[in-house]
Motif scaffolding. Structure first.
Motif, PDB file in Angstrom:
ATOM      1  N   PHE A   2      28.654  39.437  29.263  1.00 45.98           N
ATOM      2  CA  PHE A   2      27.740  38.823  29.954  1.00 45.98           C
ATOM      3  C   PHE A   2      27.843  37.593  29.928  1.00 45.98           C
ATOM      4  O   PHE A   2      27.312  36.927  31.006  1.00 45.98           O
ATOM      5  CB  PHE A   2      26.124  39.334  29.172  1.00 45.98           C
ATOM      6  CG  PHE A   2      26.052  40.770  29.266  1.00 45.98           C
ATOM      7  CD1 PHE A   2      25.788  41.407  30.649  1.00 45.98           C
ATOM      8  CD2 PHE A   2      26.363  41.583  28.236  1.00 45.98           C
ATOM      9  CE1 PHE A   2      25.579  42.826  30.780  1.00 45.98           C
ATOM     10  CE2 PHE A   2      25.951  42.744  28.432  1.00 45.98           C
ATOM     11  CZ  PHE A   2      25.532  43.505  29.547  1.00 45.98           C
ATOM     12  N   ASP A   3      28.389  36.679  29.068  1.00 46.39           N
ATOM     13  CA  ASP A   3      28.397  35.202  29.146  1.00 46.39           C
ATOM     14  C   ASP A   3      29.576  35.240  30.349  1.00 46.39           C
ATOM     15  O   ASP A   3      29.296  34.155  30.960  1.00 46.39           O
ATOM     16  CB  ASP A   3      29.350  34.879  27.894  1.00 46.39           C
ATOM     17  CG  ASP A   3      28.329  35.065  26.543  1.00 46.39           C
ATOM     18  OD1 ASP A   3      27.020  35.184  26.914  1.00 46.39           O
ATOM     19  OD2 ASP A   3      28.731  35.058  25.569  1.00 46.39           O
ATOM     20  N   ALA A   4      30.324  35.949  30.587  1.00 44.45           N
ATOM     21  CA  ALA A   4      31.463  35.772  31.671  1.00 44.45           C
ATOM     22  C   ALA A   4      30.984  36.092  32.683  1.00 44.45           C
ATOM     23  O   ALA A   4      31.806  35.951  33.783  1.00 44.45           O
ATOM     24  CB  ALA A   4      32.906  36.284  31.208  1.00 44.45           C
TER      25      ALA A   4
ATOM     26  N   SER B 275      21.135  19.349  18.855  1.00 41.85           N
ATOM     27  CA  SER B 275      21.146  20.202  19.782  1.00 41.85           C
ATOM     28  C   SER B 275      22.757  20.646  20.001  1.00 41.85           C
ATOM     29  O   SER B 275      23.733  19.602  20.124  1.00 41.85           O
ATOM     30  CB  SER B 275      20.572  19.942  21.146  1.00 41.85           C
ATOM     31  OG  SER B 275      21.084  20.845  22.253  1.00 41.85           O
ATOM     32  N   GLY B 276      23.196  21.896  20.081  1.00 35.14           N
ATOM     33  CA  GLY B 276      24.732  22.169  20.224  1.00 35.14           C
ATOM     34  C   GLY B 276      25.443  22.276  19.083  1.00 35.14           C
ATOM     35  O   GLY B 276      26.611  22.334  18.788  1.00 35.14           O
ATOM     36  N   ALA B 277      24.741  22.099  17.845  1.00 34.46           N
ATOM     37  CA  ALA B 277      25.321  22.412  16.449  1.00 34.46           C
ATOM     38  C   ALA B 277      25.890  23.672  15.882  1.00 34.46           C
ATOM     39  O   ALA B 277      26.540  23.706  15.294  1.00 34.46           O
ATOM     40  CB  ALA B 277      24.280  21.719  15.485  1.00 34.46           C
ATOM     41  N   GLY B 278      25.347  24.696  16.827  1.00 37.29           N
ATOM     42  CA  GLY B 278      25.732  26.159  16.516  1.00 37.29           C
ATOM     43  C   GLY B 278      24.756  27.100  15.873  1.00 37.29           C
ATOM     44  O   GLY B 278      25.018  28.081  15.117  1.00 37.29           O
ATOM     45  N   LYS B 279      23.517  26.409  15.892  1.00 33.91           N
ATOM     46  CA  LYS B 279      22.289  27.408  15.147  1.00 33.91           C
ATOM     47  C   LYS B 279      22.084  28.548  15.817  1.00 33.91           C
ATOM     48  O   LYS B 279      22.055  29.493  15.318  1.00 33.91           O
ATOM     49  CB  LYS B 279      21.118  26.315  15.427  1.00 33.91           C
ATOM     50  CG  LYS B 279      21.121  25.096  14.620  1.00 33.91           C
ATOM     51  CD  LYS B 279      19.757  24.146  14.957  1.00 33.91           C
ATOM     52  CE  LYS B 279      19.342  23.700  16.358  1.00 33.91           C
ATOM     53  NZ  LYS B 279      20.162  22.927  17.133  1.00 33.91           N
ATOM     54  N   THR B 280      21.895  28.500  17.185  1.00 34.72           N
ATOM     55  CA  THR B 280      21.754  29.894  17.937  1.00 34.72           C
ATOM     56  C   THR B 280      22.857  30.697  17.560  1.00 34.72           C
ATOM     57  O   THR B 280      22.948  32.061  17.695  1.00 34.72           O
ATOM     58  CB  THR B 280      21.693  29.611  19.502  1.00 34.72           C
ATOM     59  OG1 THR B 280      20.480  28.694  19.718  1.00 34.72           O
ATOM     60  CG2 THR B 280      21.393  30.842  20.401  1.00 34.72           C
ATOM     61  N   THR B 281      24.092  30.197  17.803  1.00 35.18           N
ATOM     62  CA  THR B 281      25.296  31.114  17.393  1.00 35.18           C
ATOM     63  C   THR B 281      25.440  31.704  15.994  1.00 35.18           C
ATOM     64  O   THR B 281      25.681  32.970  15.917  1.00 35.18           O
ATOM     65  CB  THR B 281      26.795  30.106  17.462  1.00 35.18           C
ATOM     66  OG1 THR B 281      26.807  29.507  18.792  1.00 35.18           O
ATOM     67  CG2 THR B 281      27.949  30.760  17.510  1.00 35.18           C
ATOM     68  N   LEU B 282      24.991  30.851  15.275  1.00 34.46           N
ATOM     69  CA  LEU B 282      24.868  31.618  13.919  1.00 34.46           C
ATOM     70  C   LEU B 282      23.724  32.726  13.606  1.00 34.46           C
ATOM     71  O   LEU B 282      24.150  33.772  12.959  1.00 34.46           O
ATOM     72  CB  LEU B 282      24.257  30.419  12.753  1.00 34.46           C
ATOM     73  CG  LEU B 282      24.257  30.606  11.467  1.00 34.46           C
ATOM     74  CD1 LEU B 282      25.707  31.033  10.896  1.00 34.46           C
ATOM     75  CD2 LEU B 282      23.971  29.407  10.411  1.00 34.46           C
TER      76      LEU B 282
HETATM   77  P1  ADP Z   1      22.436  25.013  19.252  1.00 31.96           P
HETATM   78  O1  ADP Z   1      21.695  26.335  19.058  1.00 31.96           O
HETATM   79  O2  ADP Z   1      22.635  24.594  17.928  1.00 31.96           O
HETATM   80  O3  ADP Z   1      21.760  24.377  20.190  1.00 31.96           O
HETATM   81  P2  ADP Z   1      24.452  26.699  20.095  1.00 31.96           P
HETATM   82  O4  ADP Z   1      24.714  27.776  19.238  1.00 31.96           O
HETATM   83  O5  ADP Z   1      23.848  27.134  21.216  1.00 31.96           O
HETATM   84  O6  ADP Z   1      24.125  25.470  19.835  1.00 31.96           O
HETATM   85  O7  ADP Z   1      25.703  26.469  20.775  1.00 31.96           O
HETATM   86  C1  ADP Z   1      26.858  25.682  20.099  1.00 31.96           C
HETATM   87  C2  ADP Z   1      28.076  25.608  20.911  1.00 31.96           C
HETATM   88  O8  ADP Z   1      28.484  26.767  21.416  1.00 31.96           O
HETATM   89  C3  ADP Z   1      27.677  24.527  22.153  1.00 31.96           C
HETATM   90  O9  ADP Z   1      28.798  23.686  22.421  1.00 31.96           O
HETATM   91  C4  ADP Z   1      27.541  25.500  23.262  1.00 31.96           C
HETATM   92  O10 ADP Z   1      27.941  24.897  24.505  1.00 31.96           O
HETATM   93  C5  ADP Z   1      28.652  26.387  22.885  1.00 31.96           C
HETATM   94  N1  ADP Z   1      28.107  27.823  23.398  1.00 31.96           N
HETATM   95  C6  ADP Z   1      27.073  28.406  23.189  1.00 31.96           C
HETATM   96  N2  ADP Z   1      26.855  29.568  23.928  1.00 31.96           N
HETATM   97  C7  ADP Z   1      27.964  29.930  24.376  1.00 31.96           C
HETATM   98  C8  ADP Z   1      28.648  31.016  25.091  1.00 31.96           C
HETATM   99  N3  ADP Z   1      27.997  31.891  25.349  1.00 31.96           N
HETATM  100  N4  ADP Z   1      29.926  30.745  25.520  1.00 31.96           N
HETATM  101  C9  ADP Z   1      30.872  29.613  25.380  1.00 31.96           C
HETATM  102  N5  ADP Z   1      30.276  28.581  24.571  1.00 31.96           N
HETATM  103  C10 ADP Z   1      28.987  28.844  24.184  1.00 31.96           C
END
Ligand code: ADP
Length: 625
Positions: free
Chosen positions: A144-146, A408-415
């Motif tokens: 879905f990201d792509a 922002s952009g630290a990777g919190k949501t990714t974690l």
């Molecule tokens: P935070 O929640 O801390 O703001 P994110 O986890 O959202 O940070 O994002 C961390 C990094 O991963 C950012 O540089 C963002 O651009 C990148 N990123 C987030 N989601 C995606 C995705 N689906 N595909 C590629 N890069 C992503």
């Protein structure tokens, strides 16, 4: 402001080179037509008979005319009337009865065939849509990201629609036209080969005209469809972002942009109308020429006693029915091409690998404890993309609260996404291990994990329906006390009591009737009702004022004992009561400890806490002044 790029309509992506329908059709046949193959064959047979029944009618009409002609001639020349023999009456009556029988049989067959085909095509489409829907629900987040949502929607709607019309009418029309064209041509040559040759002389001219113009018309139609979808795309984007448009005072510019697209659409439509009219004019002239040739030839042949009036009439009638099927056959390539592209595009989705599926030995997760750990995790979204999480090791004990804070952009949501297994760690591009209750997260059945780990995103999405249906979305059989408790925790009970229809109040599309804070709290309550073992809160109380937010945080901690929670926030006040707080920067843990420890550390957390506290005190002073 980002300028809108015109959206290409799905069909404009169809390659213009001729494509073979064989492989996509075989796929359609193998995967979706299977149970209906017999009905399909019966329909084809019915259609064959239906088409063949057209052929005798003009011949019978001609025969009746020939039988009646001597009477008309006698009357015209003032000769005494000819005796009507019973044999003549019988021949005419038989002819008429056969014509009626042919027409009746054709009508009944046509009704039965189109009914059955309508049912088959609807069934095929239901199967296709459900297969697509199931597949979309199983596909990994990376897919879905792509993808653009609009393109996926086009696959589910317009591509499926194009297959529906192809199965329903396109395929049968092809068979029908082939039978008709061959049958009529054979009959014409059988009736009078000289006249048939004259009729065929104009055919290349007729086909050339059709081919030249239909190519142009097809291009114009594609451009018109693309323009229409670009108008809709602009409208839907701007209507859903109407607050931004108004906030930036861009109403006039938006209208101008829309007018420009509408003008272009009008120009294209007008050109299309003119081209179609020219095609039709030339087609009429050419067929008129052909008909004139047949008429002159016919008169000459009648003069030489090689043709009867009735045969000429039959000839005329058959020629009239020959042009239509031939034109449709020349146009079939275009339909085939776009259907083939649609089938291929759907198959592309259906064949997409499901990387996030269960391993064969995955175990059910029946009594989750809620222990989570990450072991030296490195993660990137794309193989060639940057590393978003870097050597992260973390241990969250069951029933504790972890706070995650960072720029922002630290990777919190990714974690959070990794903990919820929305993405898998796939070596060699990503490494490490996420564990749940002591086992690699892939050890557990995905459906069980989804049930026990609830992720509440920052953007609170609500679905069409009532507040109640939204609250019980993840747990439809939740009891009234459970719903009430969740509403108390999220401080929503009073708000809902004040709504005219209480829990039955309808939530309009995308939840626009509720405020941002109310929507966030509703989304939070929805997850609490699902009673997950782990609650992942991704800055999901950001739209609330500090006081309400801390009240809800306290209530959460107090009312959900034994539940593991991970809270992501930009505000120190939201994570201060966590058992452990980690500060994340560029995918790495740069500080960790309790609130008191981190404040004492004098690093990023301490500076942020001081800045936020000062801002809050300033605000209180400003409000008091
Ligand atoms: P935070 O929640 O801390 O703001 P994110 O986890 O959202 O940070 O994002 C961390 C990094 O991963 C950012 O540089 C963002 O651009 C990148 N990123 C987030 N989601 C995606 C995705 N689906 N595909 C590629 N890069 C992503």
């Amino acid at each position: 402001m980002t300028k809108f790029k015109p959206v290409k309509h799905a069909s404009t992506e169809a390659p213009q080179k001729p494509v073979s329908l064989r492989i996509p059709l075989a796929r359609l046949n193998q995967q979706f037509l299977g149970p209906y193959r017999l009905s399909f064959l019966i329909c084809l047979t019915g259609l064959l008979i239906q088409s063949l029944l057209i052929l005798p009618v003009p011949l019978l009409q001609g025969r009746i005319l020939d039988l009646l002609l001597p009477f008309a001639e006698a009357a015209e020349q003032g000769r005494p009337p000819i005796d009507v023999s019973s044999q003549l009456i019988q021949s005419i009556a038989t002819g008429l009865a056969l014509i009626v029988a042919c027409q009746l049989l054709r009508t009944s067959l046509s009704w039965a065939v189109s009914n059955t085909m309508g049912r088959i095509s609807q069934e095929v489409v239901v199967q296709l849509r459900s297969a697509l829907h199931q597949k979309l629900m199983r596909l990994p987040m990376a897919y879905f990201d792509a993808q653009q949502t609009g393109r996926l929607m086009a696959r589910v709607t317009s591509d499926v629609g194009s297959i529906l019309s192809f199965v329903n009418s396109g395929l049968l029309q092809l068979v029908n036209d082939l039978i008709l064209a061959l049958g009529i041509a054979a009959l014409l040559f059988w009736l009078q080969w000289r006249l048939a040759l004259i009729a065929m002389v104009v055919m290349p001219l007729y086909l050339l005209n059709q081919m030249v113009f239909s190519g142009k018309i097809r291009q114009l139609s594609l451009s018109i469809r693309s323009q229409v979808s670009s108008i809709y795309a602009l409208l839907s984007e701007r209507v859903s972002a109407v607050r931004v448009v108004r906030g930036c005072a861009q109403e006039a510019e938006e209208l101008a942009q829309l007018d420009k697209r509408i003008d272009h659409h009008r120009e294209l439509s007008w050109k299309n109308t003119r081209t179609s009219a020219l095609l039709s004019l030339l087609a009429t002239l050419i067929t008129g020429l052909g008909t004139l040739g047949v008429l002159i030839g016919g008169i000459l042949l009648i003069g030489q006693n090689r043709l009867t009036m009735g045969e000429l009439l039959a000839f005329y009638s058959l020629i009239g029915q020959l042009y239509g099927p031939i034109v449709r056959l020349t146009q079939f390539q275009a339909t085939a091409q776009s259907t083939s592209v649609s089938i291929e595009r759907l198959c592309e989705v259906l064949d997409e690998p499901e990387t996030l599926s269960d391993s064969p030995d995955a175990k059910p997760l029946i009594t989750p404890q809620g222990a989570i750990s990450l072991e030296n995790v490195h993660f990137r979204y794309q193989p060639d993309g940057p590393e978003v999480i870097t050597s992260l090791t973390l241990n969250i004990k069951p029933g504790t609260m972890l706070g995650i804070i960072g720029p922002s952009g630290a990777g919190k949501t990714t974690l959070l996404a990794l903990i919820a297994r929305l993405y898998d760690i796939v070596p060699p591009t990503s490494q490490g291990e996420v564990r749940f209750d002591g086992h690699n997260i892939r050890h557990w059945l995905l459906a069980d994990l989804r049930k026990h780990i609830a992720l509440v995103p920052q953007q609170a999405l609500l679905f069409e329906g009532t507040i109640l249906t939204n609250l019980t979305y993840a747990c439809p059989d939740a009891s009234e006390p459970e719903i009430k408790a969740a509403l108390e925790i999220t401080d929503l009970q009073t708000t809902i009591n004040h709504l005219p229809n209480g829990l039955q109040t309808s939530v309009s599309e995308r939840g626009m009737t509720l405020s941002g804070g109310q929507r966030q709290r509703l989304a939070l309550a929805r997850s609490i009702i699902a009673k997950p073992a782990v609650l992942l809160l991704d800055d999901c109380t950001s739209a609330l004022d500090a006081e309400t937010e801390s009240r809800i945080q306290e209530s959460l901690a107090h009312n959900l004992p034994g539940r593991t929670s991970v809270v992501v926030s930009q505000k120190c006040s939201s994570v201060r009561q966590a058992d452990l707080i980690i500060v994340l920067d560029k995918g790495k843990i740069i500080e960790q400890g309790t609130h008191t420890e981190l404040v004492g550390l004098g690093g990023w957390y301490s500076a942020t806490f001081k800045a936020q506290t000062t801002a809050l005190i300033d605000k209180i002073y400003d409000e008091a002044a």
